[in-house]
Write a protein that holds these residues in place. Structure first.
Motif, short mmCIF file in Angstrom:
data_model
loop_
_atom_site.label_atom_id
_atom_site.label_comp_id
_atom_site.label_asym_id
_atom_site.label_seq_id
_atom_site.Cartn_x
_atom_site.Cartn_y
_atom_site.Cartn_z
N CYS A 135 6.09 4.64 -0.14
CA CYS A 135 6.96 5.64 0.50
C CYS A 135 8.23 4.95 0.97
O CYS A 135 8.18 3.89 1.60
N SER A 136 9.38 5.56 0.66
CA SER A 136 10.67 5.01 1.02
C SER A 136 11.55 6.10 1.60
O SER A 136 11.34 7.30 1.36
N ASP A 137 12.53 5.68 2.39
CA ASP A 137 13.51 6.62 2.91
C ASP A 137 14.34 7.19 1.76
O ASP A 137 14.69 6.49 0.82
N ALA A 138 14.64 8.49 1.84
CA ALA A 138 15.35 9.14 0.75
C ALA A 138 16.74 8.56 0.55
O ALA A 138 17.26 8.53 -0.58
N ARG A 139 17.39 8.09 1.61
CA ARG A 139 18.72 7.52 1.45
C ARG A 139 18.68 6.18 0.72
O ARG A 139 19.62 5.82 0.02
N ARG A 140 17.58 5.45 0.89
CA ARG A 140 17.41 4.18 0.22
C ARG A 140 16.77 4.37 -1.15
O ARG A 140 17.24 3.82 -2.14
N ASN A 141 15.67 5.12 -1.22
CA ASN A 141 14.96 5.45 -2.46
C ASN A 141 14.70 4.19 -3.28
O ASN A 141 14.99 4.12 -4.47
N ARG A 142 14.15 3.21 -2.62
CA ARG A 142 13.92 1.90 -3.23
C ARG A 142 12.50 1.47 -2.89
O ARG A 142 12.07 1.57 -1.73
N PHE A 143 11.77 0.96 -3.89
CA PHE A 143 10.36 0.65 -3.72
C PHE A 143 10.11 -0.81 -4.11
O PHE A 143 10.33 -1.20 -5.25
N ILE A 144 9.66 -1.58 -3.13
CA ILE A 144 9.32 -2.98 -3.34
C ILE A 144 7.95 -3.21 -2.72
O ILE A 144 7.72 -2.86 -1.56
N GLU A 145 7.05 -3.75 -3.49
CA GLU A 145 5.66 -3.91 -3.07
C GLU A 145 5.38 -5.37 -2.72
O GLU A 145 5.85 -6.28 -3.42
N TYR A 146 4.63 -5.59 -1.67
CA TYR A 146 4.30 -6.94 -1.22
C TYR A 146 2.83 -7.22 -1.49
O TYR A 146 2.01 -6.30 -1.65
N GLU A 147 2.48 -8.50 -1.52
CA GLU A 147 1.10 -8.93 -1.76
C GLU A 147 0.40 -9.14 -0.42
O GLU A 147 0.88 -9.85 0.45
N ASP A 148 -0.76 -8.50 -0.28
CA ASP A 148 -1.50 -8.59 0.96
C ASP A 148 -1.99 -10.01 1.24
O ASP A 148 -1.99 -10.47 2.39
#
Length: 374
Positions: A135-148
């Protein structure tokens, strides 16, 4: 209001008597605007905002703008349509040289292109399995996933507040929220198939003698056991399954072909001496979303089923010449620290020269070959 609506309003106003009306700017006659085109010019062709060369590569007027600058594009990727023996030979040479190429007319997901949609997937999977959604802010609309496993509290690279949030929801809820939410944007990436290590006795047989291709079913990936949506999509994913019941009666006699063409993929593996398929991911998102620059350690095939997708491929030689990848132990490992939308030349001086890559636009049915580390 669209151009057609403007024309209709202008024509209707010209045939009516202008009356005195009280408006916010005072009392006066209501007249049509002078810059409105007359109805006689409704069928006049107008120039589009897309160049001919870009339109040939898949760009369309009204598409979201690229999330990178024109200076970062060295040119378009090679598009090869697999309709003649010469084009197939040219595509195989590209793959053999480990060069990225976009394959058009491939049968890999041609059966799914007209069947899969958000609504169809929601009906097949159901609401019982909970999926991890970004889930990302609509103004940013950018998705970056991190490793747990790398985001450890107290470590040097601990990320207290990740840029992209994680939500747990069913696929029908994901579809509904993607259409109705305005302040948030969602993106789904889940593994539906993965490679299973063959038993030791089969490994010994494989090393001793060459088995027939029909008996080497363990080379194909199996349904991911930890995936919530894999059982609902098994008829589309597993080789040899009949997808006629899943596609519904509206698909007709061609519903049985609504699956991944594993025979074509295995022929490509034999021709190029590729290894087994390690993983099959399902990705879904909305228009205008951005996946930051990242790389994988294995070759990939990006198969587009629905919608269109814009991709910028940067060669691995530019990784340490301006892209500044995150350290190996960082939760954002394999991502670039440079924001290609607004690069900071003072913070990343090597990027000042400009990383230049190849652009491509994927349409339904297209398959993009991405070599390792691109």
């Amino acid at each position: 209001m669209g151009p057609d609506a403007d024309v209709d309003a202008s024509a209707e106003a010209s045939n009516t008597v202008h009356k005195w009306e009280q408006t916010a700017h005072g009392k006066g006659r209501v007249r049509p605007r002078k810059n409105q085109p007359p109805s006689a010019q409704a069928g006049v062709l107008r120039l589009t905002a897309v160049a001919h060369a870009d339109a040939q590569r898949g760009e369309r007027e009204g598409d979201p703008r690229p999330r990178y600058s024109d200076a970062q594009v060295a040119g378009w990727l090679d598009y090869i349509r697999l309709d003649t023996p010469q084009s197939v030979y040219a595509a195989l040479n590209k793959l053999w040289a480990h060069q990225p190429v976009l394959l058009q007319g491939s049968p890999l997901v041609a059966g799914l292109a007209g069947v899969w949609s958000f609504d169809q997937l929601a009906r097949d999977v159901g609401s019982s399995p909970q999926l991890r959604v970004l889930c990302s802010d609509a103004r940013r609309n950018r998705f970056i996933e991190y490793e747990d496993v790398k985001n450890i509290y107290g470590s040097l690279y601990h990320v207290r507040e990740p840029e992209t949030q994680r939500l747990e929801m069913g696929l029908p809820d994901f579809v509904q929220c993607s259409r109705q939410w305005r302040a948030r944007r969602l993106y789904l990436r889940t593994t539906v198939m993965e490679f299973v290590q063959p038993p030791p006795q089969q490994q010994g047989q494989q090393q001793g003698r060459r088995q027939p291709e029909a008996q080497r079913s363990w080379d194909r990936p199996a349904l991911a056991k930890r995936s919530g949506c894999a059982p609902g999509l098994a008829r589309y994913l597993q080789p040899g399954c009949d997808a006629g019941t899943a596609a519904g009666s509206s698909a007709g006699s061609g519903a049985a072909a609504a699956r991944i063409d594993w025979e074509w993929l295995e022929g490509l593996q034999r021709a190029q001496r590729f290894g087994p398929v390690l993983r099959v991911d399902l990705e879904a998102g909305s228009a205008g979303g951005l996946l930051p620059a990242s790389y994988e350690c294995a070759d990939r095939l990006l198969a587009q089923v629905a919608g269109r997708r814009r991709v910028l491929l940067l060669p691995p030689g530019q990784a340490f010449e301006g892209l500044y990848p995150y350290p190996t132990h960082h939760p954002y490992d394999q991502y670039s620290m440079v924001d290609l939308e607004a690069p900071d030349a003072g913070l990343w001086p090597k990027f000042g020269g400009g990383a230049r890559g190849l652009a491509a636009v994927l349409a339904p049915g297209d398959v993009l070959y991405v070599p390792a580390f691109w």
